[in-house]
Enzyme design. Structure first.
Site, PDB file in Angstrom:
ATOM      1  N   HIS A  45     -10.605  55.535  10.163  1.00 27.80           N
ATOM      2  CA  HIS A  45      -9.258  54.965  10.139  1.00 27.80           C
ATOM      3  C   HIS A  45      -8.845  54.571  11.554  1.00 27.80           C
ATOM      4  CE1 HIS A  45      -5.433  54.497   7.768  1.00 27.80           C
ATOM      5  NE2 HIS A  45      -5.027  54.283   9.005  1.00 27.80           N
ATOM      6  N   HIS A  73      -7.304  50.951  13.403  1.00 27.21           N
ATOM      7  CA  HIS A  73      -6.866  49.564  13.258  1.00 27.21           C
ATOM      8  C   HIS A  73      -7.264  48.745  14.485  1.00 27.21           C
ATOM      9  CE1 HIS A  73      -4.552  49.941   9.552  1.00 27.21           C
ATOM     10  NE2 HIS A  73      -4.227  51.154   9.978  1.00 27.21           N
ATOM     11  N   GLU A  91       1.817  57.997   3.057  1.00 24.17           N
ATOM     12  CA  GLU A  91       2.257  58.293   4.416  1.00 24.17           C
ATOM     13  C   GLU A  91       3.777  58.122   4.465  1.00 24.17           C
ATOM     14  OE1 GLU A  91       1.426  57.022   9.060  1.00 24.17           O
ATOM     15  OE2 GLU A  91       1.442  55.494   7.500  1.00 24.17           O
ATOM     16  N   HIS A 114      -4.028  51.884   1.973  1.00 21.68           N
ATOM     17  CA  HIS A 114      -3.109  52.874   2.531  1.00 21.68           C
ATOM     18  C   HIS A 114      -2.205  53.419   1.423  1.00 21.68           C
ATOM     19  CE1 HIS A 114      -4.397  51.366   6.350  1.00 21.68           C
ATOM     20  NE2 HIS A 114      -3.437  51.954   7.041  1.00 21.68           N
ATOM     21  N   ASP A 171      -5.938  56.076  13.975  1.00 17.92           N
ATOM     22  CA  ASP A 171      -4.985  55.079  13.495  1.00 17.92           C
ATOM     23  C   ASP A 171      -4.755  53.972  14.531  1.00 17.92           C
ATOM     24  OD1 ASP A 171      -3.305  53.886  11.696  1.00 17.92           O
ATOM     25  OD2 ASP A 171      -1.773  55.415  11.710  1.00 17.92           O
ATOM     26  N   ASP A 172      -3.802  54.155  15.431  1.00 17.76           N
ATOM     27  CA  ASP A 172      -3.472  53.151  16.449  1.00 17.76           C
ATOM     28  C   ASP A 172      -3.307  53.843  17.802  1.00 17.76           C
ATOM     29  OD1 ASP A 172      -3.057  50.624  14.829  1.00 17.76           O
ATOM     30  OD2 ASP A 172      -1.618  51.943  13.829  1.00 17.76           O
TER      31      ASP A 172
END
Length: 356
Positions: free
Chosen positions: A22, A24, A209, A206, A287-288
């Site tokens: 995961h 991005h 969340e 997704h 994630d980011d």
């Protein structure tokens, strides 16, 4: 905080072989690279992206999500050439290798890059070429999950799904669905996911969340997800946990992201233990990192420091990440053997076989 009695002699999680499922595309960028590209192209960055520390975010309301998305869009606007794409992917691979990742499945919505890269198909090919080159240069196994945007029309998602299948022999292994899961319905994208599944791609939307456990159930029921991006809110529904465990649907859990976006107030509130003890497979992800300030190894440190995961349990998390990946069987076997070797080696100041 749940303290781990073996903290002082714990093994280095950066040396633990693992898969990263995961991450991005723009969000993988190094902050220094963003500053350089912004200066090159004359892009004005807000203080939140220039300060050298992660911006303060809380996306649990619409205004907060808009701010998060605006920062992401500004950062993405600094990627304007094939060389920029190659640099981003190479640096993301280097960071992953440093954190012990041996397999990376990076997620990208190519429609966001197409206007500056000559169109949708050229954008996909530039991205795939960059991934192939970075994998060759760094030794990191890399593949791509092409993701549709939940905020756009489902017809666009179908186009992307067909292209994702078309490029399956070039390294596309999955099809995702990103952006604000509180908008629209998963079922609106069921035909796109059917196209992807028929083409042999993993369904990895997704869910769970910003929205609750129902959004995870929708991913399973409407999109037949084989993996769920995030999925942590499933912890609120025991029957859903049991279903994920029974079918071994991997949740791509991103603890630092969950806290940064306000899903949970503290690292110790992220329900890692609940999912783990229910038998739900997890793949920890960053994630980011550009916006949340931490990469892959830090997620394992969160599990250790705030949830008391022992080295044996961290090794099992790494195994779950490998099992949830689309890595070839030979790669999986090698990774699982190396995870066992990490655990069998004596920890600093300790003795092998303690289960620490």
């Amino acid at each position: 905080m749940r303290q781990n009695p073996w903290m002082e002699s714990a093994r280095d999680v950066r040396q633990l072989p693992k898969a990263h499922l995961h991450l991005h595309f723009t969000g993988s960028m190094r902050p220094g690279t963003l500053l350089e590209l912004a200066d090159r192209y004359g892009v004005h960055l807000p203080d939140a992206l220039r300060g050298g520390t992660p911006p303060k975010l809380r996306a649990t309301d619409e205004r907060g999500w808009f701010r998060f998305q605006r920062l992401y869009d500004i950062a993405r606007s600094c990627l304007r050439s094939p060389e920029d794409i190659r640099r981003l992917v190479r640096e993301a691979a280097e960071e992953d290798v440093r954190d012990g990742s041996r397999w990376l499945e990076i997620q990208v919505d190519p429609t966001s890059y197409a206007p500056r890269l000559g169109g949708l198909i050229p954008a996909i090919e530039i991205i795939l070429d960059a991934v192939e080159g970075a994998s060759r240069e760094t030794g990191l196994g890399m593949r791509v999950v092409i993701a549709a945007n939940r905020m756009k029309h489902p017809l666009e998602a179908r186009t992307l799904a067909r292209l994702a299948v078309r490029y399956a022999d070039r390294g596309v292994v999955g099809f995702g669905l990103s952006n604000d899961e509180r908008r629209g319905f998963a079922r609106d994208f069921d035909r796109a996911f059917a196209i992807a599944r028929r083409g042999g791609l993993l369904a990895a939307p997704h869910g769970g969340e910003l929205a609750g456990p129902d959004s995870v159930a929708d991913c399973l029921d409407d999109l037949r997800a084989g993996r769920v991006g995030h999925g942590v809110r499933a912890a609120e529904e025991p029957r859903l946990l049991a279903r994920l465990a029974e079918h071994q649907v991997t949740c791509e859990v991103c603890p630092a992201s969950n806290v940064a976006l306000g899903v949970y107030d503290r690292a110790e509130d992220v329900p890692l233990r609940t999912l783990f003890e229910a038998g739900v497979p997890m793949a920890l992800g960053a994630d980011d990192p550009l916006l949340f300030g931490s990469r892959l190894a830090a997620q394992y440190e969160i599990a250790r420091r705030y949830h008391g995961f022992t080295d044996a349990e961290l090794a099992e998390l790494a195994r779950q990440s490998v099992r949830g990946s689309r890595a070839p069987e030979s790669v999986r076997k090698g990774l699982l053997a190396d995870i066992d070797a990490w655990l069998a080696a004596p920890p600093p100041g300790g003795v092998a076989g303690t289960g620490s």
